[in-house]
Write an enzyme that holds these catalytic residues in place. Structure first.
Site, short mmCIF file in Angstrom:
data_model
loop_
_atom_site.label_atom_id
_atom_site.label_comp_id
_atom_site.label_asym_id
_atom_site.label_seq_id
_atom_site.Cartn_x
_atom_site.Cartn_y
_atom_site.Cartn_z
N TYR A 211 -10.74 -31.48 14.71
CA TYR A 211 -10.45 -30.05 14.71
C TYR A 211 -11.68 -29.22 14.40
O TYR A 211 -11.84 -28.11 14.89
CB TYR A 211 -9.37 -29.72 13.67
CG TYR A 211 -7.95 -29.84 14.13
CD1 TYR A 211 -7.42 -31.06 14.53
CD2 TYR A 211 -7.11 -28.72 14.14
CE1 TYR A 211 -6.11 -31.17 14.92
CE2 TYR A 211 -5.79 -28.83 14.54
CZ TYR A 211 -5.29 -30.05 14.93
OH TYR A 211 -3.98 -30.15 15.31
N LYS B 235 -7.27 -45.27 12.96
CA LYS B 235 -7.50 -46.02 14.20
C LYS B 235 -8.80 -46.78 13.98
O LYS B 235 -9.77 -46.64 14.75
CB LYS B 235 -7.54 -45.05 15.39
CG LYS B 235 -7.58 -45.70 16.75
CD LYS B 235 -6.26 -46.34 17.16
CE LYS B 235 -6.45 -47.08 18.48
NZ LYS B 235 -5.27 -47.90 18.84
N ASP C 71 -1.11 -45.85 16.48
CA ASP C 71 -0.15 -46.15 17.57
C ASP C 71 1.05 -46.92 17.02
O ASP C 71 2.19 -46.68 17.42
CB ASP C 71 -0.84 -46.90 18.73
CG ASP C 71 -1.73 -48.05 18.28
OD1 ASP C 71 -1.97 -48.21 17.07
OD2 ASP C 71 -2.17 -48.81 19.17
N ASP D 159 -1.10 -34.17 12.66
CA ASP D 159 -0.48 -33.12 13.48
C ASP D 159 0.57 -33.75 14.40
O ASP D 159 1.71 -33.30 14.48
CB ASP D 159 -1.56 -32.41 14.30
CG ASP D 159 -0.97 -31.34 15.21
OD1 ASP D 159 -0.12 -30.58 14.73
OD2 ASP D 159 -1.36 -31.30 16.39
N ASP E 184 5.07 -33.90 13.97
CA ASP E 184 6.00 -33.36 14.98
C ASP E 184 7.01 -34.45 15.35
O ASP E 184 8.21 -34.21 15.47
CB ASP E 184 5.27 -32.92 16.25
CG ASP E 184 4.96 -31.43 16.27
OD1 ASP E 184 4.72 -30.88 15.17
OD2 ASP E 184 4.93 -30.83 17.36
C1 IPM Z 1 0.30 -27.09 13.14
C2 IPM Z 1 -0.02 -26.48 14.47
C3 IPM Z 1 -1.49 -26.09 14.50
C4 IPM Z 1 -2.31 -27.35 14.37
C5 IPM Z 1 -1.90 -25.30 15.77
C6 IPM Z 1 -1.06 -24.06 15.97
C7 IPM Z 1 -3.36 -24.96 15.75
O1 IPM Z 1 0.33 -27.30 15.50
O2 IPM Z 1 0.13 -26.41 12.10
O3 IPM Z 1 0.72 -28.24 13.10
O4 IPM Z 1 -2.60 -28.04 15.36
O5 IPM Z 1 -2.68 -27.68 13.25
MN MN Z 2 1.31 -29.15 14.90
#
Ligand code: IPM
Ligand code: MN
Length: 357
Positions: free
Chosen positions: A143, A190, A222, A246, A250
């Protein structure tokens, strides 16, 4: 009685709607527990670009530094998603905020409310008892490494970089948290491919010597992605790099039934920032459909972590639990068995939470 100054930073899309409910809940807590909370608001993301040309205006950053905690919404706008050439983007505001405030640790608790066992697409018997705390490193990795183009713009690169110090400080936080929980830590990397992951693993191994009471497991990312779905109860605390964290969180949100239920805390050197893990969701913005519970749970995390108000925080979690037990749902956590009259919008479910507080 405590006096605290809270900055509300709604950002874009449903961020506006959900933080409004989060703020009402904080207000209610102040009354019930006899605290004095004062508030201010600041711009970030697309709304900040529209107003000032800057996704994180200096004034917003200043207000963040001068507050005791930040309740944050979301950033993003569809206008930029299909425009890779846009130089100014809402997300830059979020990333700059994280870097400037030194928010290197992002805590994402994945906790399934019993009532929502059926809301997930994973089988209830696999899910039951799942309770994971992710520590996502938040100010390093691909990032924030060098990025650019070469070969006349025909080749692009993003560098994934970690220093020992960066791994140690997030690692330590994760080990400490594991001590207060089930004493199990999974470190995800990884290391079979990436040099930055090999350094990550070296540092976690060193820390492990200082925490002989914690059982440490090392996984490649993975494999983690697979085990999260196959056997989510295997995890207690997970620590990982920015990009892996990240993506995995999710995925893990589906263990909790919906992204709309998940809060996160970003902490580090100064002011802590509390936000839902979901995004700005422009497809449902302004329709009053968004689930405000992630923002309300973010307010609970804020009280617990930044203000040390455990009882206040638990009162909020218990109110959400009761609202769910009564059968109230937002659209994202309803299933085939939900009575349609129990499916409420953002403000209406917010009112039910407030009633219980
Ligand atoms: C999160 C989001 C952010 C990230 C984006 C919006 C830049 O997905 O906070 O998880 O990738 O960190
Ligand atoms: Mn995210």
């Amino acid at each position: 009685m405590a006096k605290k100054h809270i900055l509300i930073v709604p950002g874009d899309g449903i961020g506006q709607e959900v933080t409004a409910v989060g703020k009402k809940v904080l207000d209610k807590i102040a009354v019930r527990f006899n605290h004095e909370f004062t508030y201010d608001e600041a711009l970030i993301g697309h709304v900040a670009i529209e107003a000032t040309g800057d996704p994180l205006p200096a004034e917003s950053l200043e207000k963040m530094r001068n507050s005791d905690a930040v309740l944050f919404g979301a950033v993003g706008h569809p206008k930029y998603d299909n425009d890779p050439s846009a130089k100014v983007r809402p997300e830059q505001g979020l990333l700059k905020m994280r870097k400037e405030l030194g928010l290197y640790a992002n805590l994402r608790p994945i906790k399934l409310f019993d009532e929502l066992l059926g809301a997930s697409s994973i089988k209830p018997e696999i899910l039951k008892g799942a309770d994971i705390l992710f520590f996502r490193e938040l100010t390093g990795d691909i990032y924030f490494g060098e990025k650019g183009r070469k070969n006349n713009g025909d080749t692009a690169y993003d560098v994934a970089e970690y220093s020992r110090y960066e791994v140690q400080r997030i690692g330590r936080k994760a080990f400490e948290a594991a001590r207060t929980r089930r004493k199990k830590l999974v470190s995800v990397d990884k290391a079979n491919v990436l040099e930055s992951s090999r350094l990550w693993r070296e540092e976690i191994q060193k820390l492990a010597l200082e925490y002989p009471d914690i059982e440490v497991e090392y996984q490649f990312v993975d494999a983690t992605a697979m085990i999260l779905i196959k056997e989510p109860t295997r995890f207690d605390v997970v620590v990982t790099a920015n990009l892996f964290g990240d993506i995995l969180t999710d995925e893990a949100s589906q263990i909790a039934g919906s992204m709309g239920m998940l809060a996160s805390a970003s902490i580090g050197d100064g002011t802590g920032v509390y936000e839902p893990i979901h995004g700005s969701a422009h497809d449902i913005t302004g329709k009053g459909l968004a689930n405000p519970m992630a923002s309300v749970l973010s307010a609970a995390l804020l009280l617990d972590i930044s203000f040390g108000m455990k009882e206040e925080s638990e009162a909020i979690i218990s109110a959400i639990d009761q609202v769910l037990k009564k059968g109230f749902r937002t659209r994202d956590i309803a299933d085939k068995t939900t009575d349609p009259s129990m499916i409420l919008g953002t403000d209406a479910i917010g009112e039910e939470i407030l009633k219980l507080l």
